[in-house]
Write an enzyme that holds these catalytic residues in place. Structure first.
Site, PDB file in Angstrom:
ATOM      1  N   TYR A  23       0.793  -1.230   0.000  1.00 23.88           N
ATOM      2  CA  TYR A  23       0.000   0.000   0.000  1.00 23.88           C
ATOM      3  C   TYR A  23       0.826   1.282   0.000  1.00 23.88           C
ATOM      4  O   TYR A  23       0.267   2.372  -0.092  1.00 23.88           O
ATOM      5  CB  TYR A  23      -0.951   0.012   1.212  1.00 23.88           C
ATOM      6  N   HIS A 100      -9.070   1.767  -5.724  1.00 24.82           N
ATOM      7  CA  HIS A 100      -8.258   0.920  -4.843  1.00 24.82           C
ATOM      8  C   HIS A 100      -6.799   1.292  -5.024  1.00 24.82           C
ATOM      9  O   HIS A 100      -6.334   1.489  -6.152  1.00 24.82           O
ATOM     10  CB  HIS A 100      -8.454  -0.562  -5.160  1.00 24.82           C
TER      11      HIS A 100
END
Length: 142
Positions: A23, A100
């Site tokens: 991430y 996302h």
């Protein structure tokens, strides 16, 4: 001035701490600042919202009806199983773009199922924080 709501789902408050190799090292505050800077430069009004609770996200989406021109939503893990969230998106009549940070089509098989995307005008996945700015650009040009 267009009004855009940005909704971040469960565990996104842990950005920068949760698996930085997947991430990135930026935090939710860093992401929010990038969004606010873009909005300011492009004369967009943005409301930022994050919750770890599905019901709170649904309530926030309901408030968007008639008050926002678009919604950027990162439903996080709710992407894969939240028909409640999908129904809320379908019910509010505000265009939503699903975003996302990571590519949800990589990794575990269950992550490849997206029950939210079909209720949205599009899905941006795997482009990190830039996906949010691309979503804002979409609503800016819409």
């Amino acid at each position: 001035m267009k009004k855009i709501m940005v909704v971040n789902g469960p565990n996104l408050n842990l950005l920068g701490q949760k698996d930085p190799t997947l991430y990135g090292c930026f935090t939710l505050d860093d992401l929010n600042q990038k969004i606010l800077d873009f909005a300011d430069k492009n004369e967009l009004e943005v409301k930022l919202f994050q919750s770890n609770y599905e019901g709170e996200i649904v309530e926030e989406l309901h408030k968007a009806r008639g008050n926002f021109d678009g919604i950027i939503i990162n439903p996080a893990a709710l992407t894969h199983n939240s028909y409640v969230l999908r129904s809320a998106i379908e019910s509010i009549q505000v265009p939503c773009l699903e975003v996302h940070i990571s590519n949800v089509h990589k990794g575990d098989d269950f992550r490849k199922q997206d029950v939210i995307g079909p209720a949205c005008v599009g899905v941006i996945t795997g482009l990190g924080w830039l996906g949010y700015l691309l979503a804002l650009e979409y609503f800016l040009k819409l």
